[in-house]
Design an enzyme around this catalytic site. Structure first.
Site, short mmCIF file in Angstrom:
data_model
loop_
_atom_site.label_atom_id
_atom_site.label_comp_id
_atom_site.label_asym_id
_atom_site.label_seq_id
_atom_site.Cartn_x
_atom_site.Cartn_y
_atom_site.Cartn_z
CG HIS A 30 -1.73 1.10 1.45
ND1 HIS A 30 -2.78 1.25 0.67
CD2 HIS A 30 -1.79 1.81 2.60
CE1 HIS A 30 -3.38 2.35 1.18
NE2 HIS A 30 -2.83 2.70 2.22
N GLY A 62 -3.60 -3.90 -1.44
CA GLY A 62 -4.98 -4.66 -1.24
C GLY A 62 -6.09 -3.73 -1.14
CD GLN A 104 -2.79 -8.23 -0.47
OE1 GLN A 104 -3.00 -7.32 0.11
NE2 GLN A 104 -1.75 -9.17 -0.13
CE1 TYR A 170 -4.76 -5.30 7.29
CE2 TYR A 170 -2.95 -6.64 6.56
CZ TYR A 170 -3.55 -5.41 6.82
OH TYR A 170 -2.40 -4.27 6.85
NE ARG A 179 -3.57 -11.93 19.08
CZ ARG A 179 -2.71 -11.61 20.14
NH1 ARG A 179 -2.43 -12.36 20.83
NH2 ARG A 179 -2.40 -10.34 20.09
CG HIS A 256 0.14 -5.71 10.47
ND1 HIS A 256 1.23 -5.63 9.90
CD2 HIS A 256 -0.85 -5.42 9.53
CE1 HIS A 256 0.98 -5.64 8.43
NE2 HIS A 256 -0.19 -5.54 8.16
CE LYS A 425 20.53 2.60 12.61
NZ LYS A 425 20.24 3.92 12.90
NE ARG A 565 17.95 20.10 26.97
CZ ARG A 565 18.41 20.98 26.09
NH1 ARG A 565 18.93 22.01 26.33
NH2 ARG A 565 18.03 21.05 24.82
CG LEU A 658 20.35 15.73 8.50
CD1 LEU A 658 20.13 16.22 7.20
CD2 LEU A 658 21.93 15.94 9.05
CB ALA A 660 20.26 8.93 5.41
P1 FAD Z 1 27.18 14.23 6.41
O1 FAD Z 1 26.76 12.67 6.52
O2 FAD Z 1 27.58 14.62 7.63
O3 FAD Z 1 28.29 14.39 5.34
C1 FAD Z 1 29.10 15.71 5.23
C2 FAD Z 1 30.33 15.40 4.66
O4 FAD Z 1 31.15 16.43 4.22
C3 FAD Z 1 31.29 14.40 5.67
O5 FAD Z 1 31.83 13.39 5.03
C4 FAD Z 1 32.38 15.59 5.95
O6 FAD Z 1 33.67 15.05 5.82
C5 FAD Z 1 32.31 16.24 4.70
N1 FAD Z 1 32.95 17.68 4.76
C6 FAD Z 1 32.73 18.71 5.69
N2 FAD Z 1 33.52 19.71 5.42
C7 FAD Z 1 34.04 19.59 4.28
C8 FAD Z 1 34.95 20.50 3.68
N3 FAD Z 1 35.30 21.47 4.02
N4 FAD Z 1 35.45 19.63 2.35
C9 FAD Z 1 35.28 18.47 2.15
N5 FAD Z 1 34.38 17.83 2.76
C10 FAD Z 1 33.87 18.15 3.99
N6 FAD Z 1 20.12 8.47 9.45
C11 FAD Z 1 18.91 7.92 8.92
O7 FAD Z 1 18.13 8.25 7.94
N7 FAD Z 1 18.76 6.62 9.36
C12 FAD Z 1 19.68 6.15 10.23
O8 FAD Z 1 19.53 4.95 10.43
C13 FAD Z 1 20.88 6.76 10.84
N8 FAD Z 1 21.59 6.26 11.87
C14 FAD Z 1 22.55 7.10 11.96
C15 FAD Z 1 23.52 6.44 12.97
C16 FAD Z 1 24.71 7.28 13.59
C17 FAD Z 1 25.40 6.82 14.54
C18 FAD Z 1 24.69 8.62 12.89
C19 FAD Z 1 25.83 9.45 13.44
C20 FAD Z 1 23.81 9.09 12.16
C21 FAD Z 1 22.77 8.29 11.54
N9 FAD Z 1 21.99 8.92 10.82
C22 FAD Z 1 20.99 8.12 10.23
C23 FAD Z 1 21.88 10.22 10.20
C24 FAD Z 1 22.35 10.41 8.71
O9 FAD Z 1 23.75 9.84 8.59
C25 FAD Z 1 22.59 11.79 8.30
O10 FAD Z 1 21.37 12.35 8.55
C26 FAD Z 1 23.22 11.99 7.22
O11 FAD Z 1 24.40 11.54 6.77
C27 FAD Z 1 23.37 13.57 6.78
O12 FAD Z 1 24.11 13.85 5.62
P2 FAD Z 1 24.61 14.81 4.87
O13 FAD Z 1 25.27 14.65 3.79
O14 FAD Z 1 23.92 16.18 4.95
O15 FAD Z 1 25.90 14.98 6.10
P1 NAP Z 2 18.02 14.49 17.73
O1 NAP Z 2 17.29 13.41 17.46
O2 NAP Z 2 17.83 16.04 17.61
O3 NAP Z 2 18.31 14.12 19.49
C1 NAP Z 2 18.94 15.49 20.09
C2 NAP Z 2 18.95 14.74 21.64
O4 NAP Z 2 19.81 15.95 22.26
C3 NAP Z 2 17.78 15.11 22.34
O5 NAP Z 2 17.57 13.94 22.97
C4 NAP Z 2 17.75 16.44 22.86
O6 NAP Z 2 16.83 16.32 23.82
C5 NAP Z 2 19.06 16.36 23.21
N1 NAP Z 2 19.50 17.80 23.18
C6 NAP Z 2 19.22 18.86 22.38
N2 NAP Z 2 20.07 19.85 22.84
C7 NAP Z 2 20.71 19.72 23.72
C8 NAP Z 2 21.61 20.35 24.63
N3 NAP Z 2 21.72 21.82 24.33
N4 NAP Z 2 21.89 20.04 25.78
C9 NAP Z 2 21.43 18.52 26.31
N5 NAP Z 2 20.84 18.01 25.34
C10 NAP Z 2 20.31 18.44 24.16
O7 NAP Z 2 19.53 14.33 17.27
P2 NAP Z 2 20.33 13.08 17.14
O8 NAP Z 2 20.22 11.99 18.19
O9 NAP Z 2 21.89 13.67 17.36
O10 NAP Z 2 20.12 12.40 15.70
C11 NAP Z 2 20.61 13.43 14.64
C12 NAP Z 2 19.63 13.03 13.31
O11 NAP Z 2 20.17 11.57 12.92
C13 NAP Z 2 18.36 12.97 13.77
O12 NAP Z 2 17.45 13.75 12.87
C14 NAP Z 2 17.82 11.66 13.78
O13 NAP Z 2 16.60 11.47 13.21
C15 NAP Z 2 18.91 11.03 12.55
N6 NAP Z 2 18.98 9.61 13.05
C16 NAP Z 2 18.14 8.78 12.58
C17 NAP Z 2 18.35 7.38 13.15
C18 NAP Z 2 17.45 6.47 12.69
O14 NAP Z 2 17.50 5.34 13.04
N7 NAP Z 2 16.23 6.78 11.93
C19 NAP Z 2 19.47 7.17 13.70
C20 NAP Z 2 20.34 8.09 14.37
C21 NAP Z 2 20.11 9.39 13.71
P3 NAP Z 2 16.37 17.38 25.25
O15 NAP Z 2 16.36 18.57 24.36
O16 NAP Z 2 15.04 17.03 25.67
O17 NAP Z 2 17.36 17.28 26.21
#
Ligand code: FAD
Ligand code: NAP
Ligand code: SF4
Length: 674
Positions: A30, A62, A104, A170, A179, A256, A425, A565, A658, A660
């Site tokens: 869907h 479906g 479906q 379903y 159940r 589900h 991951k 917080r 933000l 991916a």
């Molecule tokens: P980035 O991924 O931060 O890439 C920016 C790039 O720019 C970097 O490689 C950096 O080296 C390069 N750069 C910076 N400055 C310069 C410069 N001056 N010259 C050349 N290169 C430079 N998102 C999801 O959607 N699903 C997930 O499951 C997920 N899991 C995550 C788990 C972890 C542990 C982390 C840390 C992030 C996760 N994210 C996930 C978040 C996701 O990875 C980011 O939102 C995404 O990578 C952001 O993409 P971006 O291209 O904007 O920046």
């Molecule tokens: P986030 O989702 O915005 O979480 C930030 C956390 O930090 C919140 O719990 C917030 O809670 C706390 N925070 C914010 N400002 C703060 C401050 N000044 N002092 C102390 N605590 C503070 O950001 P993230 O965990 O860094 O993830 C970044 C992005 O990557 C997110 O958008 C997320 O969706 C993405 N990502 C996605 C996945 C996925 O599986 N889909 C996995 C990893 C990351 P309080 O403000 O309540 O303290």
């Protein structure tokens, strides 16, 4: 030569009286393309693209055989001849690419999200607040006729057959499981009475349609809920629908409402094949395996081992409509692989948005992003090779622009390289493999280990610069933040800092939860299928009703406390369809989460904070900061001053919210607007 690589997957098979050109079935999805303006045309393009990509058999999303059976208020029904034109263009579009398509038919029963809800019994589902009105015996007869009428209309619309949705909890699942079926009349009680409704539907449909059209039954091969069916009951149902005239059994796994993950990234590839294999031994008609089959080698192995006759993929065909063609042409490394994140497909659907795909934002938006070259090729510098930068570079080059991609780090991928440190991951490796290959095919000039400054870009003749430089982790203003016990998530995930046994994590966003997972995962590698099944209490023998047993729980490796917080429920903003899995796993590993904290200071004793009006100390060895992020716009000022035409995307544009999905999507959109 390539056929030899996947000889089973690419070989034809006869289903009933029809021949399918290979063993790949596109599972029912869907997508919400069904609603709104140009719904039929958009669906036709969507399905036709998958047919063009080589899928042998497509199963539509479906549709309900009657008004009460629709899943949600606006969901489609197919009850009258005046609705035939909602289907004919879709069928014709698929047929023009030599694929077959079946409709479906899905009655939601107790899962319905509207007030006309009916069920086999008056038993509420735990995932729905509405209580179904139990159908009378006469209404069950009428419902059966509705299914048969719908099947007849489907054939009139040109479909090659129909599938009855009898799994995932379903209506037809609800009929067969104790159940949800507590009737004492001819539709409840012993297994023969419980399965009577679906068996009658198949029998009467076959009688109505004759032998030509395909009749598929989607059967629940293991329910994964208490009070579900036993293995014997499932086999009895399978044989009965086979005798009643079904040509093929398409296997579903888990209802589900099951609290066992069945399709998320935490599920190992092909983990539920055991259920298909068991069922296949009970019947003679072809059986289709499904769930976490996302690459041709996984599919080929299942078929070669004799565990199934066909494979069903749904999300992998959102990720790459040309999966089959690429496999057949020996271009497996060009397949855009579904990473099972659920972020832009299921999570979008659950929030009333049209489905799409993290790794392929064109999915379900095919009409918005047609193939084609730009009339004004430009020389473009993309700074940053994270998801946003890779996406804009790949798509801009495909449209005929000349692209140079600069990356400060040693490899492309940006933060995805950090995500890959989380054992569960591991699938994100495929995303990087896909982008790497596409950038190579587009002959993009990639310059890694090249941190760019504004002056570096002068004199290279760029017409515009895309800043995809991502983010910087936020450093909260807490006294003692530079104490030696404090580390950023980047330090911890990249192995620069080894966390102690007692850990506080500041921040409960996606990254905070991933860090907690990283620090507590039992083996520090992806789970094997056996480990996964044990951890979630899945009994491969389905000896007990529903196929559940006690889960195996490991001693926690560390004591972890997560803090936030704000006062909301920690982790509530995690993905709708995956957040519960992570929260459950971490709870089982003893991870605590505290909301409403005010951080006071960090010193040798640990983290001092207040909550619920009292001052507290968390005595910990390591404090990991996962407090969100700020955009990295360092270059913007200098580039603007040098009069460059600049565009910011991904984290560099906006760090809040933000992920991916957004980063890749913004890259695609910018590539079409340059
Ligand atoms: P980035 O991924 O931060 O890439 C920016 C790039 O720019 C970097 O490689 C950096 O080296 C390069 N750069 C910076 N400055 C310069 C410069 N001056 N010259 C050349 N290169 C430079 N998102 C999801 O959607 N699903 C997930 O499951 C997920 N899991 C995550 C788990 C972890 C542990 C982390 C840390 C992030 C996760 N994210 C996930 C978040 C996701 O990875 C980011 O939102 C995404 O990578 C952001 O993409 P971006 O291209 O904007 O920046
Ligand atoms: P986030 O989702 O915005 O979480 C930030 C956390 O930090 C919140 O719990 C917030 O809670 C706390 N925070 C914010 N400002 C703060 C401050 N000044 N002092 C102390 N605590 C503070 O950001 P993230 O965990 O860094 O993830 C970044 C992005 O990557 C997110 O958008 C997320 O969706 C993405 N990502 C996605 C996945 C996925 O599986 N889909 C996995 C990893 C990351 P309080 O403000 O309540 O303290
Ligand atoms: Fe697969 Fe994620 Fe795309 Fe859904 S959004 S199809 S799970 S890669």
């Amino acid at each position: 030569m390539y056929i030899k690589r996947y000889p089973k997957l690419l070989s034809p098979i006869t289903v009933g009286r029809q021949t399918l050109r290979n063993r790949v079935v596109m599972g029912s999805m869907h997508t919400r393309l069904e609603y709104g303006k140009d719904a039929v045309a958009k669906q036709a393009v969507f399905y036709a693209e998958r047919a063009r990509g080589g899928v042998a058999l497509i199963i539509t999303g479906g549709v309900s055989p009657n008004w009460e059976g629709r899943f949600e208020q606006e969901a489609l029904t197919f009850e009258r001849p005046d609705q035939l034109d909602e289907h004919r263009p879709i069928v014709a579009a698929v047929h023009s690419h030599r694929s077959k398509i079946i409709l479906q038919i899905l009655h939601a029963g107790a899962y319905a999200k509207h007030d006309d809800i009916v069920g086999i019994s008056s038993i509420r589902s735990p995932i729905n607040h509405r209580v179904p009105r139990p159908l009378t015996s006469g209404e069950i007869e009428a419902t059966i006729e509705d299914f048969v009428r719908c099947a007849g209309l489907a054939i009139e619309a040109g479909y090659d057959g129909v599938e009855f949705m009898g799994s995932e909890g379903y209506f037809l699942s609800q009929c067969v499981a104790p159940r949800t079926n507590n009737r004492t009349d001819e539709w409840g009680g012993c297994v023969e009475k419980r399965i009577r409704c679906p068996v009658e539907i198949v029998r009467r449909t076959r009688a109505r349609l004759g032998m030509g059209p395909i009749v598929s039954y989607r059967i629940s091969a293991t329910d994964l809920v208490e009070g579900g069916q036993t293995a014997d009951e499932i086999d009895t149902l399978a044989r009965a629908v086979e005798s009643a005239g079904a040509d093929i059994l398409n296997v579903g796994v888990g209802w589900h409402e099951a609290v066992v993950p069945t399709i998320a990234y935490t599920v190992p590839r092909g983990a539920f094949t055991f259920a298909t294999k068991r069922l296949k031994a009970a019947v003679k008609i072809p059986v289709v395996a499904s769930n976490r089959i996302n690459m041709p080698d996984v599919a080929e192995r299942i078929l070669a081992d004799g565990d199934a006759d066909l494979v069903s993929m749904a999300r992998p065909l959102l990720a790459d409509p040309h999966f089959v063609t690429k496999a057949a042409e020996g271009r497996t490394d060009e397949i855009n692989t579904c990473v099972a994140c659920n972020q832009a497909c299921l999570d979008y659907i659950f929030s009333d948005r049209t489905a799409s795909c993290l790794v392929n934002p064109r999915a379900c938006r095919e009409t918005e992003f047609p193939d084609g070259l730009t009339h004004a090729p430009r020389r473009i510098a993309v700074v940053g090779a994270g998801p946003a930068g890779m996406s804009v570079a790949m798509n801009a080059a495909a449209r005929g622009h000349q692209v140079v991609l600069f990356e400060a780090g040693a490899r492309i991928g940006g933060q995805i390289n950090l995500a890959l440190q989380i054992p569960a991951k591991v699938e994100f490796n495929e995303m990087l493999r896909y982008f790497r290959r596409q950038l190579e095919l587009q002959r993009i000039d990639i310059r890694v280990n090249t941190p760019v400054s504004a002056s570096d870009l002068l004199g290279e003749g760029f017409d515009c610069v895309v800043l995809a430089t991502g983010i910087r982790p936020r450093k909260p203003d807490i006294p003692g933040i530079d104490h030696h016990s404090v580390a950023s998530y980047i330090d911890v995930l990249s192995g620069l800092v080894e966390a102690g046994e007692r850990v506080a994590i500041i921040g409960t966003g996606g990254i905070g939860y991933d860090v907690a997972d990283f620090l507590t995962a039992p083996n520090h590698r992806p789970e094997t299928t056996d480990e996964f099944l044990d951890a979630w209490g899945v009994d491969p023998l389905i000896a007990s009703p529903g196929g559940l047993q006690a889960p195996v729980i490991h001693e926690p490796r560390r004591t972890i406390t997560m803090l936030q917080r704000s006062s909301g429920r920690p982790g509530e903003r995690l993905g709708k369809s995956t957040g519960w899995i992570l929260r459950t796993e971490l709870r089982r590993r003893g991870v605590k989460a505290i909301a409403g904290c005010s951080y006071q200071r960090i010193d040798d004793a640990g983290l001092h904070y207040s909550a619920d009006g009292e001052d507290r100390l968390l005595a910990v060895d390591t404090i990991v900061i996962c407090a969100g992020q700020e955009p990295n716009q360092d270059l913007a000022h200098g580039l603007r001053a040098a009069d460059f035409d600049i565009h910011l995307i991904g984290g560099a544009r906006l760090a809040a919210g933000l992920d991916a999905v957004r980063a890749v999507d913004e890259g695609l959109r910018l590539a079409y607007s340059l």
